[in-house]
Design a protein around this motif. Structure first.
Motif, mmCIF file in Angstrom:
data_model
loop_
_atom_site.group_PDB
_atom_site.id
_atom_site.type_symbol
_atom_site.label_atom_id
_atom_site.label_comp_id
_atom_site.label_asym_id
_atom_site.label_seq_id
_atom_site.Cartn_x
_atom_site.Cartn_y
_atom_site.Cartn_z
ATOM 1 N N HIS A 274 -3.457 -11.465 -4.935
ATOM 2 C CA HIS A 274 -4.182 -9.984 -4.513
ATOM 3 C C HIS A 274 -5.303 -9.969 -3.332
ATOM 4 C CE1 HIS A 274 -3.173 -10.485 -8.643
ATOM 5 N NE2 HIS A 274 -3.076 -9.266 -8.579
ATOM 6 N N ALA A 275 -5.611 -10.834 -3.325
ATOM 7 C CA ALA A 275 -6.300 -10.803 -1.871
ATOM 8 C C ALA A 275 -5.686 -11.206 -0.855
ATOM 9 C CB ALA A 275 -7.769 -11.719 -1.744
ATOM 10 N N GLN A 276 -4.313 -10.685 -0.678
ATOM 11 C CA GLN A 276 -3.376 -11.637 0.873
ATOM 12 C C GLN A 276 -4.594 -10.445 2.111
ATOM 13 O OE1 GLN A 276 -1.706 -14.337 2.141
ATOM 14 N NE2 GLN A 276 -2.356 -15.098 0.242
ATOM 15 N N TYR A 374 0.644 -0.568 -6.760
ATOM 16 C CA TYR A 374 0.963 -1.592 -6.829
ATOM 17 C C TYR A 374 2.346 -1.943 -8.108
ATOM 18 C CZ TYR A 374 0.085 -6.411 -8.754
ATOM 19 O OH TYR A 374 -0.758 -7.417 -9.802
ATOM 20 N N LEU A 375 2.126 -0.534 -9.171
ATOM 21 C CA LEU A 375 2.695 -0.929 -10.341
ATOM 22 C C LEU A 375 4.313 -0.250 -10.050
ATOM 23 C CD1 LEU A 375 0.131 -0.360 -12.930
ATOM 24 C CD2 LEU A 375 1.386 -2.292 -12.377
ATOM 25 N N ASP A 376 3.965 0.640 -8.860
ATOM 26 C CA ASP A 376 5.826 0.980 -8.812
ATOM 27 C C ASP A 376 6.988 0.589 -8.084
ATOM 28 O OD1 ASP A 376 7.832 2.235 -7.784
ATOM 29 O OD2 ASP A 376 6.505 4.087 -6.581
ATOM 30 N N PRO A 377 7.489 -0.099 -9.200
ATOM 31 C CA PRO A 377 8.818 -0.712 -8.810
ATOM 32 C C PRO A 377 9.492 -0.366 -7.744
ATOM 33 C CG PRO A 377 10.028 1.006 -9.931
ATOM 34 C CD PRO A 377 8.723 1.266 -10.292
ATOM 35 N N GLU A 378 9.502 0.756 -6.815
ATOM 36 C CA GLU A 378 10.209 0.539 -5.295
ATOM 37 C C GLU A 378 9.650 0.608 -4.468
ATOM 38 O OE1 GLU A 378 13.391 1.322 -5.097
ATOM 39 O OE2 GLU A 378 13.451 1.805 -8.153
ATOM 40 N N SER A 381 3.659 -2.664 -3.857
ATOM 41 C CA SER A 381 3.073 -2.467 -2.940
ATOM 42 C C SER A 381 1.422 -3.936 -3.238
ATOM 43 C CB SER A 381 2.712 -1.775 -1.777
ATOM 44 O OG SER A 381 1.369 -0.698 -3.110
ATOM 45 N N ILE A 382 0.358 -3.912 -2.221
ATOM 46 C CA ILE A 382 -0.590 -5.402 -2.629
ATOM 47 C C ILE A 382 -2.022 -4.497 -1.758
ATOM 48 C CG2 ILE A 382 -1.364 -6.942 -3.363
ATOM 49 C CD1 ILE A 382 2.018 -7.304 -2.864
ATOM 50 N N ALA A 383 -1.457 -3.483 -1.670
ATOM 51 C CA ALA A 383 -2.656 -2.765 -0.893
ATOM 52 C C ALA A 383 -4.015 -3.118 -0.805
ATOM 53 C CB ALA A 383 -2.179 -1.526 -0.501
ATOM 54 N N SER A 384 -5.010 -3.563 0.619
ATOM 55 C CA SER A 384 -6.614 -3.348 0.349
ATOM 56 C C SER A 384 -6.948 -2.601 1.822
ATOM 57 C CB SER A 384 -6.716 -4.904 0.211
ATOM 58 O OG SER A 384 -6.539 -5.077 -0.929
ATOM 59 N N SER A 385 -8.114 -2.206 1.695
ATOM 60 C CA SER A 385 -8.635 -2.159 3.424
ATOM 61 C C SER A 385 -9.910 -3.154 3.496
ATOM 62 C CB SER A 385 -9.054 -0.576 3.551
ATOM 63 O OG SER A 385 -9.436 -0.195 2.506
ATOM 64 N N ALA A 397 -13.190 0.905 12.555
ATOM 65 C CA ALA A 397 -12.076 1.087 11.805
ATOM 66 C C ALA A 397 -11.873 0.814 10.585
ATOM 67 C CB ALA A 397 -10.352 1.588 12.561
ATOM 68 N N GLU A 398 -11.314 1.752 9.554
ATOM 69 C CA GLU A 398 -10.828 1.452 7.944
ATOM 70 C C GLU A 398 -9.431 0.809 8.857
ATOM 71 O OE1 GLU A 398 -10.647 2.239 3.612
ATOM 72 O OE2 GLU A 398 -10.743 3.718 4.982
ATOM 73 N N VAL A 399 -9.072 -0.901 8.597
ATOM 74 C CA VAL A 399 -8.002 -1.114 8.555
ATOM 75 C C VAL A 399 -7.499 -1.773 6.884
ATOM 76 C CG1 VAL A 399 -6.234 -3.255 9.348
ATOM 77 C CG2 VAL A 399 -9.010 -2.431 10.572
ATOM 78 N N ALA A 400 -5.975 -0.881 7.412
ATOM 79 C CA ALA A 400 -5.333 -1.170 5.963
ATOM 80 C C ALA A 400 -4.115 -2.018 5.668
ATOM 81 C CB ALA A 400 -5.205 0.461 5.804
ATOM 82 N N THR A 401 -3.875 -2.778 5.326
ATOM 83 C CA THR A 401 -2.834 -3.203 4.982
ATOM 84 C C THR A 401 -2.639 -3.138 3.531
ATOM 85 O OG1 THR A 401 -3.714 -5.216 6.670
ATOM 86 C CG2 THR A 401 -1.601 -5.638 5.316
ATOM 87 N N GLU A 402 -1.073 -2.185 3.686
ATOM 88 C CA GLU A 402 -0.098 -2.069 2.492
ATOM 89 C C GLU A 402 1.040 -3.142 2.253
ATOM 90 O OE1 GLU A 402 2.624 0.907 1.269
ATOM 91 O OE2 GLU A 402 2.142 0.939 2.580
ATOM 92 N N TYR A 403 1.331 -3.888 2.636
ATOM 93 C CA TYR A 403 2.248 -4.807 2.274
ATOM 94 C C TYR A 403 1.988 -6.846 3.403
ATOM 95 C CZ TYR A 403 5.096 -0.963 0.714
ATOM 96 O OH TYR A 403 5.566 0.234 -0.130
ATOM 97 N N PRO A 404 1.450 -7.648 2.413
ATOM 98 C CA PRO A 404 1.729 -8.276 3.368
ATOM 99 C C PRO A 404 2.682 -9.329 4.066
ATOM 100 C CG PRO A 404 1.439 -9.000 0.523
ATOM 101 C CD PRO A 404 1.559 -7.855 0.598
ATOM 102 N N ILE A 405 2.210 -9.611 4.687
ATOM 103 C CA ILE A 405 3.462 -11.012 5.696
ATOM 104 C C ILE A 405 4.610 -11.446 5.336
ATOM 105 C CG2 ILE A 405 2.524 -13.121 6.214
ATOM 106 C CD1 ILE A 405 3.806 -11.782 9.144
#
Length: 464
Positions: A274-276, A374-378, A381-385, A397-405
């Protein structure tokens, strides 16, 4: 579950390819853990001298053990650094935790077969068992939250491992059903060892414990022990009424190969999944922030609800197990160092006062769209900014990452790095020749699948 284990045919090339990468990554995580005395002190026979000349080899060691103890050893190594694969849904967990039971059962069965003049299981059988264990654990997790009733996700490791291990040991469909009933009858582990004020190293061997228990139950049933048909549903005394607030399980899809095909790999750093994305965002900000630490006024982290529920921690952190489940600690290390390794959780690294100073400036809030996705089966995502605000009124800037590598949507970027991670992990334990033999084998799908399980396990052993 028993129907799936005994009858389902997996026809997905993607699932088998992903299972091979999963095998590489999982074994590499276990090999890396052998650098840490807190892990190795738990390994070996249950009592001194209780080894078997023809026992199951424990990768990266010279131990040869009975299969139940071998499962504990392998499972504990795999999970120790919180670096193997992840599955996130209503429940979360690490489906490759099941590999301890799978390898132990497959190797034990194979050596018995060879002694009787029969054919051993192959690594294709191991990959199939991995796909099925991933599916059993992951599909159950999609809509059934065990953490919300205080139970640890390793219950699903025990259940999945019980099913596939019983099958690998030659158990019939009724045997698997009976063994599964025992797995549900067990008192399940509480999550308290993952949370303040009790966060501790048990969370690193809990999966090993679950896989060894699974094998123990499989062996008991193989001796003819009865099962319990209403272990889940018995009024008043079954699992549903006692432990699950009288709710039966919900299953939204049939078992196939969905989980293995979509599993999440931890590639860049050993951080609770959850922190990635927060850590990745923090590392991206490191060049801009590292020289201005004294100028920081506040740090804003926006994330999904599950991250807040599981790893949002303030106050003292007492040990590595506490630190690798703290969102603020991991983000602070990323901002400070531009990287995050297992060594950053150790006491020496944690003594750096700048980490706690950065933690004290952090504000963690839920961003509802992140929770929805996060709960959408399609999407899954595990997004954080992350955004850093300075005392002079300026801000990054607010750096957002939606999908970890390690996400399926970034597979093409991730797999080369996963292989590099595997190679680096092997180099911490094996000499160059042995490491290269293992690497060459694991890179070749056909050659790996054709190898017998004992030959593979012997290749991973050390002769000390």
């Amino acid at each position: 579950m028993a129907d799936y284990v005994t009858s389902a045919v997996i026809d997905s090339d993607l699932a088998y390819e992903t299972a091979r990468y999963c095998l590489m990554d999982t074994l590499g995580c276990g090999i890396l853990a052998l650098r840490y005395p807190a892990c190795t002190k738990l390994l070996g026979p249950i009592v001194p001298g209780a080894e078997l000349a023809s026992g199951v080899p424990v990768p990266g060691t010279s131990y040869r053990l009975d299969p139940v103890t071998a499962a504990f050893n392998i499972g504990s190594m795999i999970r120790w650094l919180d670096y193997n694969d992840t599955w996130l849904a209503a429940e979360w967990g690490h489906p490759s935790d099941n590999l301890g039971a799978i390898l132990a059962a497959a190797d034990y069965t194979s050596r018995l077969r060879l002694a009787a003049g029969e054919q051993a299981l192959t690594m294709r059988d191991v990959l199939t068992a991995m796909i099925k264990a991933h599916e059993l654990q992951g599909v159950m997790a999609l809509e059934n939250s065990f953490n919300r009733v205080g139970l640890d996700h390793v219950v699903l490791v025990k259940v999945a491992s019980t099913a596939v291990a019983t099958g690998l040991l030659g158990g019939s469909k009724p045997d698997i059903i009976n063994a599964l009933s025992h797995a549900w009858l067990d008192g399940q582990a509480l999550r308290t060892y993952r949370h303040a004020p009790n966060t501790g190293s048990r969370k690193s061997w809990a999966a090993g414990d679950a896989t060894s228990r699974a094998l123990r139950l499989a062996f008991i049933v193989q001796r003819g022990e009865m099962g319990y048909p209403s272990a889940l549903s018995a009024k008043g005394w079954g699992f549903y009424d006692v432990s699950f607030k009288s709710r039966p399980f919900q299953l939204s899809r049939t078992y196939g190969s969905y989980v293995m095909e979509n599993v999440l790999f931890k590639i860049s750093f050993p951080a609770e999944f959850h922190a990635q994305t927060a850590v990745e965002s923090a590392i991206n900000l490191h060049p801009e922030v590292a020289s201005r630490l004294d100028d920081i006024a506040s740090i804003r982290i926006r994330t999904h609800e599950s991250a807040i529920r599981i790893i949002d921690k303030k106050g003292p952190l007492h040990n590595p197990a506490d630190r690798d489940h703290c969102l603020q600690y991991m983000t602070a290390v990323g901002l400070l160092h531009g990287c995050l390794t297992a060594d950053h959780y150790e006491d020496d690294a944690a003594a750096d006062p700048r980490i706690d100073q950065l933690r004290s400036l952090m504000e963690v809030t839920e961003h509802e769209p992140y929770s929805v996705d996060y709960l959408d089966p399609e999407k899954r995502s595990i997004a954080s900014s992350v955004q850093v605000l300075f005392k002079d009124g300026s801000a990054t800037a607010e750096v957002a990452t939606e999908y970890p590598i390690g996400h399926k949507r970034r597979r093409s970027d991730g797999i080369p790095l996963l292989i590099q991670k595997f190679e680096a992990n092997l180099a911490t334990r094996y000499d160059a020749d042995q490491a290269q033999r293992i690497i060459n084998l694991c890179k070749d799908q056909k050659q790996l699948e054709a190898m017998t399980v004992p030959a593979f396990m012997d290749m991973l052993a050390l002769n000390e």
